[in-house]
Write an enzyme that holds these catalytic residues in place. Structure first.
Site, PDB file in Angstrom:
ATOM      1  N   GLY A 170      12.465  15.875  69.979  1.00 53.99           N
ATOM      2  CA  GLY A 170      12.377  14.437  70.240  1.00 53.99           C
ATOM      3  C   GLY A 170      10.936  14.082  70.542  1.00 53.99           C
ATOM      4  O   GLY A 170      10.127  14.971  70.839  1.00 53.99           O
ATOM      5  N   GLY A 172      31.012   5.801  41.227  1.00 55.44           N
ATOM      6  CA  GLY A 172      30.035   6.605  41.966  1.00 55.44           C
ATOM      7  C   GLY A 172      30.715   7.777  42.668  1.00 55.44           C
ATOM      8  O   GLY A 172      31.949   7.860  42.697  1.00 55.44           O
ATOM      9  N   VAL A 173      29.889   8.650  43.246  1.00 53.83           N
ATOM     10  CA  VAL A 173      30.414   9.891  43.820  1.00 53.83           C
ATOM     11  C   VAL A 173      31.354   9.609  45.004  1.00 53.83           C
ATOM     12  O   VAL A 173      32.466  10.143  45.073  1.00 53.83           O
ATOM     13  CB  VAL A 173      29.256  10.792  44.317  1.00 53.83           C
ATOM     14  CG1 VAL A 173      29.798  12.091  44.878  1.00 53.83           C
ATOM     15  CG2 VAL A 173      28.274  11.060  43.199  1.00 53.83           C
ATOM     16  N   ASP A 174      30.916   8.763  45.943  1.00 50.79           N
ATOM     17  CA  ASP A 174      31.667   8.620  47.192  1.00 50.79           C
ATOM     18  C   ASP A 174      33.065   8.043  46.967  1.00 50.79           C
ATOM     19  O   ASP A 174      34.056   8.590  47.447  1.00 50.79           O
ATOM     20  CB  ASP A 174      30.897   7.737  48.188  1.00 50.79           C
ATOM     21  CG  ASP A 174      29.508   8.288  48.461  1.00 50.79           C
ATOM     22  OD1 ASP A 174      29.273   9.465  48.111  1.00 50.79           O
ATOM     23  OD2 ASP A 174      28.671   7.557  49.006  1.00 50.79           O
ATOM     24  N   SER A 175      33.143   6.933  46.239  1.00 48.75           N
ATOM     25  CA  SER A 175      34.470   6.334  46.068  1.00 48.75           C
ATOM     26  C   SER A 175      35.355   7.224  45.203  1.00 48.75           C
ATOM     27  O   SER A 175      36.567   7.283  45.400  1.00 48.75           O
ATOM     28  CB  SER A 175      34.368   4.915  45.493  1.00 48.75           C
ATOM     29  OG  SER A 175      33.822   4.927  44.199  1.00 48.75           O
ATOM     30  N   SER A 176      34.749   7.959  44.266  1.00 45.78           N
ATOM     31  CA  SER A 176      35.549   8.842  43.408  1.00 45.78           C
ATOM     32  C   SER A 176      36.171   9.962  44.225  1.00 45.78           C
ATOM     33  O   SER A 176      37.365  10.263  44.092  1.00 45.78           O
ATOM     34  CB  SER A 176      34.674   9.478  42.314  1.00 45.78           C
ATOM     35  OG  SER A 176      34.119   8.478  41.504  1.00 45.78           O
ATOM     36  N   SER A 180      34.091   2.694  42.129  1.00 45.94           N
ATOM     37  CA  SER A 180      32.896   2.172  41.467  1.00 45.94           C
ATOM     38  C   SER A 180      32.454   3.116  40.362  1.00 45.94           C
ATOM     39  O   SER A 180      31.597   2.783  39.552  1.00 45.94           O
ATOM     40  CB  SER A 180      31.766   2.035  42.487  1.00 45.94           C
ATOM     41  OG  SER A 180      31.350   3.329  42.908  1.00 45.94           O
ATOM     42  N   LYS A 213      26.301  13.855  52.323  1.00 40.35           N
ATOM     43  CA  LYS A 213      26.391  13.626  50.876  1.00 40.35           C
ATOM     44  C   LYS A 213      26.635  14.910  50.072  1.00 40.35           C
ATOM     45  O   LYS A 213      27.502  14.939  49.196  1.00 40.35           O
ATOM     46  CB  LYS A 213      25.100  12.952  50.402  1.00 40.35           C
ATOM     47  CG  LYS A 213      25.122  12.482  48.965  1.00 40.35           C
ATOM     48  CD  LYS A 213      25.817  11.154  48.858  1.00 40.35           C
ATOM     49  CE  LYS A 213      25.854  10.639  47.443  1.00 40.35           C
ATOM     50  NZ  LYS A 213      26.424   9.290  47.385  1.00 40.35           N
ATOM     51  N   GLU A 239      14.859  24.269  61.681  1.00 42.01           N
ATOM     52  CA  GLU A 239      15.653  23.502  60.713  1.00 42.01           C
ATOM     53  C   GLU A 239      14.845  23.060  59.493  1.00 42.01           C
ATOM     54  O   GLU A 239      15.420  22.614  58.515  1.00 42.01           O
ATOM     55  CB  GLU A 239      16.286  22.276  61.405  1.00 42.01           C
ATOM     56  CG  GLU A 239      15.323  21.169  61.838  1.00 42.01           C
ATOM     57  CD  GLU A 239      14.643  21.424  63.180  1.00 42.01           C
ATOM     58  OE1 GLU A 239      14.561  22.594  63.597  1.00 42.01           O
ATOM     59  OE2 GLU A 239      14.157  20.461  63.797  1.00 42.01           O
ATOM     60  N   CYS A 277      12.168  22.744  70.331  1.00 42.17           N
ATOM     61  CA  CYS A 277      10.985  21.918  70.601  1.00 42.17           C
ATOM     62  C   CYS A 277      11.130  21.156  71.920  1.00 42.17           C
ATOM     63  O   CYS A 277      11.165  21.769  72.971  1.00 42.17           O
ATOM     64  CB  CYS A 277      10.701  21.010  69.409  1.00 42.17           C
ATOM     65  SG  CYS A 277       9.042  20.336  69.469  1.00 42.17           S
ATOM     66  N   TYR A 278      11.256  19.823  71.888  1.00 40.66           N
ATOM     67  CA  TYR A 278      11.484  19.087  73.146  1.00 40.66           C
ATOM     68  C   TYR A 278      12.690  19.678  73.882  1.00 40.66           C
ATOM     69  O   TYR A 278      12.715  19.741  75.119  1.00 40.66           O
ATOM     70  CB  TYR A 278      11.713  17.607  72.831  1.00 40.66           C
ATOM     71  CG  TYR A 278      12.090  16.771  74.037  1.00 40.66           C
ATOM     72  CD1 TYR A 278      11.150  16.409  74.986  1.00 40.66           C
ATOM     73  CD2 TYR A 278      13.417  16.346  74.224  1.00 40.66           C
ATOM     74  CE1 TYR A 278      11.507  15.648  76.099  1.00 40.66           C
ATOM     75  CE2 TYR A 278      13.774  15.588  75.326  1.00 40.66           C
ATOM     76  CZ  TYR A 278      12.817  15.238  76.262  1.00 40.66           C
ATOM     77  OH  TYR A 278      13.168  14.488  77.349  1.00 40.66           O
ATOM     78  N   HIS A 301      10.359  24.638  64.861  1.00 37.36           N
ATOM     79  CA  HIS A 301      11.509  23.954  64.238  1.00 37.36           C
ATOM     80  C   HIS A 301      12.192  24.863  63.216  1.00 37.36           C
ATOM     81  O   HIS A 301      11.730  24.970  62.082  1.00 37.36           O
ATOM     82  CB  HIS A 301      11.043  22.665  63.549  1.00 37.36           C
ATOM     83  CG  HIS A 301      10.683  21.591  64.513  1.00 37.36           C
ATOM     84  ND1 HIS A 301      11.619  20.743  65.052  1.00 37.36           N
ATOM     85  CD2 HIS A 301       9.500  21.251  65.074  1.00 37.36           C
ATOM     86  CE1 HIS A 301      11.030  19.912  65.897  1.00 37.36           C
ATOM     87  NE2 HIS A 301       9.741  20.202  65.927  1.00 37.36           N
TER      88      HIS A 301
END
Ligand code: XMP
Length: 515
Positions: free
Chosen positions: A57, A227-231, A225, A371, A173, A84-85, A171
């Site tokens: 942070g 698109g990926v998400d709604s599918s 739509s 995603k 990550e 870190c923080y 870090h």
């Protein structure tokens, strides 16, 4: 969620990397959640964490209003990792000393470690790490020892193995710490004892059970739509409740070539999902006649979509739920630099306030997922790669790529050019290296010579960008022969185009779309 293991809970202290930490934990097949640092002890306990990670942070532990967790977190009896923080907090709150320093240690450093606790198992004794801090620990709290140092940080990695408290000043990550993934995996597996239970196979079973419990015998409407998400949301919900799901796909005439057919084939023919296909091409294109101004186009397309969707939804009779492809990054309570948690909600997902107006509840089966996980889930559910791997496509579609006035003829020209561009990118094996590729039809004409004759035809501009999140983007460096092939094919095969440009503008200053 039970059955996918107890979560690793990331306490967010306002780090830009909190989401990345949670992602890395999930990459190690362990469920992870992000919560604001000031979550109450009882709420934290209720999550039943297998381990806790304090994120980094921007603050300093010396500030009066420095974000700090409830002190009782140390009595939960679960392993804690400070990053870190986060490690400075561990040291400060447990009785060590953290000193402010004017020289920031920033960038690559070399860690030498001598760990025997399992935390740095299989990590090279000398390894590269990424540092970004000002304050530093000068005295360790009781019970802690240094397990790794860099040239500037004698306490680059610390441990209190008896209490299972660990901390790293670097870090793990970020990609600049090449063995960081291993370090986080060691923490969750070796220290917290987590199993590899976060897999999309396990997730499907659980999500299906939860959807069934939530929906009962009620009806669900899902706007597809393409698109990926709604599918993925649609296929997951269908797996759970079958014909209680009705999908609606509105063809606004601004889609990619063949998109309408593809959506019907995939969802109706392959998955046997009840699909209401609405052909609203004429309504949209008539409404857009004579309009060139980008925001005016967007408004017309957006408003008309809501009108059409509502009309058709009403025709279907009462629907109890509206399904939405909301993702985890949209629902994480983010912590601002000032320490105040705030909620971000993607408003455009809320089909113009329709759920409230039509008295529908929301069903958001992807709200736990990032995603990439949604793509993996789609693959797990058997969706074809052409759906799960596809580039983002804007709601207003080709409407904002047909620059200037929109006519049926210009749209058809644009669709043909777009199809060629995407085909050539796929056949060059570059599709997955590109965030988004698009063609714009420009509102100018140019003189050309084709065969024996002079032409005076349309001009198109190709755009392909790389990006992490669409906030910034760079133009994609194509091998010249790919551009050459695309240009040749477009000029030869698309009737009204005689000139092809390639857009070499980054974002900023440009945007990804032209309008
Ligand atoms: P820009 O052009 O702002 O685009 O760099 C960033 C990302 O957002 C997409 N985009 C939209 N998506 N409705 C959408 O659903 C819109 O009006 C819209 N405008 C841009 C764009 O394709 C890119 O992925």
């Amino acid at each position: 969620m039970q059955g996918i293991g107890r979560p690793i809970v990331v306490l967010d202290f306002g780090a830009q990397y909190s989401k990345l930490i949670a992602r890395r934990v999930r990459d190690a097949n362990v469920y992870s959640l992000i919560v604001p640092f000031n979550i109450s002890y009882d709420d934290l306990k209720a999550l039943d964490p297998a381990g806790i990670i304090f994120s980094g942070g921007p603050a300093s532990v010396h500030l009066d209003d420095a974000p700090k967790p409830d002190l009782q977190v140390f009595d939960l009896g679960v392993p804690i990792l400070g990053i870190c923080y986060g490690v400075q907090l561990l040291a400060d709150m447990l009785g060590g000393t953290v000193e402010a320093s004017d020289d920031r240690e920033y960038g690559v450093a070399h860690l030498e470690h001598y760990d025997g606790t399992g935390f740095l198992d299989q990590v090279e004794e000398h390894t590269q790490v990424w540092m970004s801090h000002g304050d530093r620990i000068t005295v360790l709290p009781d019970g802690f020892e240094s397990i790794g140092r860099t040239e500037n940080s004698p306490y680059a990695a610390i441990a209190n193995a008896a209490r299972h408290f660990y901390g790293v000043q670097f870090h793990p990550e970020v990609v600049h710490t090449p063995e960081g993934k291993r370090i986080l995996a060691n923490f969750v597996h070796n220290i917290c004892g987590c199993m590899n239970s976060w897999t999309m196979g396990n997730y499907v079973d659980l999500a299906v059970k939860e959807i069934r419990e939530q929906v009962g015998d009620k009806q669900v409407l899902c706007g597809l739509s393409g698109g990926v998400d709604s599918s993925v949301a649609a296929v997951l919900i269908h797996k759970a409740i079958g014909d209680q799901l009705t999908c609606m796909f509105v063809n606004n005439g601004l889609l990619r070539k063949g998109e309408d057919v593809m959506v019907q084939e995939v969802f109706r023919d392959n998955f046997h999902i009840k699909l209401n296909y609405i052909d609203a091409e004429d309504r949209f294109i008539d409404a857009l006649a004579g309009v060139s101004e980008p925001e005016a186009k967007r408004k017309i397309i957006g408003n008309l979509f809501v009108v059409v969707f509502e009309e058709e939804a009403t025709r279907l009779g009462h629907m109890d739920f509206l399904a939405q492809g909301t993702l985890y990054p949209d629902v994480i309570e983010s912590v601002s630099a000032t320490g105040g948690p705030s909620v971000t909600i993607k408003s455009h997902h809320n089909v113009g306030g329709l759920p409230e107006k039509m008295n529908m509840k929301l069903l958001e089966p992807l709200r736990e997922l990032f995603k990439d996980e949604v793509r993996d889930l789609g693959r797990e559910l058997g969706l074809p790669e052409e759906v799960v791997g596809r580039h983002p496509f804007p709601g207003p579609g080709l409407g904002v790529r047909c620059i200037g006035e929109i006519t049926r003829e210009r749209l058809a020209t644009l669709q043909d050019a777009d199809e060629i561009f995407i085909e050539e990118i796929v056949s060059a094996g570059l599709y997955n290296d590109i965030w988004q590729a698009l063609v714009c039809l420009l509102p100018v004409r140019s003189v050309g010579v084709q065969g024996d004759g002079r032409t005076y035809e349309e001009v198109c501009s190709l755009r392909a960008v790389t990006s992490e999140d669409a906030m910034t983007a760079d133009w994609f460096r194509f091998p010249p022969e790919v551009l050459q092939r695309v240009s040749n094919r477009i000029c030869n095969e698309v009737q009204h185009i005689n000139r092809v440009l390639y857009d070499v503008t980054s974002k900023p200053p440009g945007t990804i779309e032209w309008e």
